[in-house]
Design a protein around this motif. Structure first.
Motif, mmCIF file in Angstrom:
data_model
loop_
_atom_site.group_PDB
_atom_site.id
_atom_site.type_symbol
_atom_site.label_atom_id
_atom_site.label_comp_id
_atom_site.label_asym_id
_atom_site.label_seq_id
_atom_site.Cartn_x
_atom_site.Cartn_y
_atom_site.Cartn_z
ATOM 1 N N GLY A 11 0.780 -1.231 0.000
ATOM 2 C CA GLY A 11 0.000 0.000 0.000
ATOM 3 C C GLY A 11 0.810 1.280 0.000
ATOM 4 O O GLY A 11 0.273 2.348 0.221
ATOM 5 N N SER A 12 2.113 1.206 -0.260
ATOM 6 C CA SER A 12 2.942 2.408 -0.174
ATOM 7 C C SER A 12 3.295 3.021 -1.526
ATOM 8 O O SER A 12 3.814 4.131 -1.576
ATOM 9 N N THR A 13 3.008 2.323 -2.617
ATOM 10 C CA THR A 13 3.393 2.806 -3.944
ATOM 11 C C THR A 13 2.242 2.605 -4.918
ATOM 12 O O THR A 13 1.666 1.520 -4.994
ATOM 13 N N VAL A 14 1.887 3.663 -5.673
ATOM 14 C CA VAL A 14 0.803 3.565 -6.645
ATOM 15 C C VAL A 14 1.272 4.075 -8.006
ATOM 16 O O VAL A 14 2.252 4.809 -8.104
ATOM 17 N N THR A 15 0.544 3.667 -9.054
ATOM 18 C CA THR A 15 0.878 4.095 -10.411
ATOM 19 C C THR A 15 -0.391 4.236 -11.244
ATOM 20 O O THR A 15 -1.412 3.605 -10.949
ATOM 21 N N ASN A 16 -0.314 5.051 -12.265
ATOM 22 C CA ASN A 16 -1.363 5.140 -13.265
ATOM 23 C C ASN A 16 -1.266 3.873 -14.120
ATOM 24 O O ASN A 16 -0.179 3.485 -14.508
ATOM 25 N N ASN A 17 -2.379 3.222 -14.396
ATOM 26 C CA ASN A 17 -2.300 1.989 -15.186
ATOM 27 C C ASN A 17 -3.091 2.063 -16.485
ATOM 28 O O ASN A 17 -3.492 1.046 -17.040
ATOM 29 N N THR A 18 -3.336 3.282 -16.962
ATOM 30 C CA THR A 18 -4.014 3.451 -18.244
ATOM 31 C C THR A 18 -3.203 4.408 -19.118
ATOM 32 O O THR A 18 -2.354 5.141 -18.627
ATOM 33 N N ALA A 19 -3.502 4.415 -20.388
ATOM 34 C CA ALA A 19 -2.841 5.344 -21.313
ATOM 35 C C ALA A 19 -3.568 6.683 -21.358
ATOM 36 O O ALA A 19 -3.160 7.587 -22.070
#
Length: 71
Positions: free
Chosen positions: A20-28
């Motif tokens: 739960g400490s790292t997130v990212t955008n997963n769409t273009a």
């Protein structure tokens, strides 16, 4: 360290830095902003450092931003 929760559509967790400490955008899909709820660590944990990387285009410059939140 704190943790992110209730991720909006198009955002997912990464498997680094602890659960739960790292997130990212997963769409273009292009975004001008995104709001991701974050829970601060418990009192006594010390200074929290937040790091972000912004990529205005797929082929180009990346911008690295770091800020610190003192306890």
């Amino acid at each position: 360290m704190g943790s992110f929760s209730s991720l909006p559509s198009g955002v997912s967790f990464l498997g680094c830095g602890g659960s739960g400490s790292t997130v990212t955008n997963n769409t273009a899909t292009s975004r001008t902003q995104v709001t991701i709820p974050w829970t601060a660590p418990a009192s006594g944990a010390g200074t929290t450092h937040i790091k972000a990387v912004f990529a205005p285009s797929r082929m180009g410059t990346y911008y690295f931003v770091t800020t610190s939140l003192p306890e």
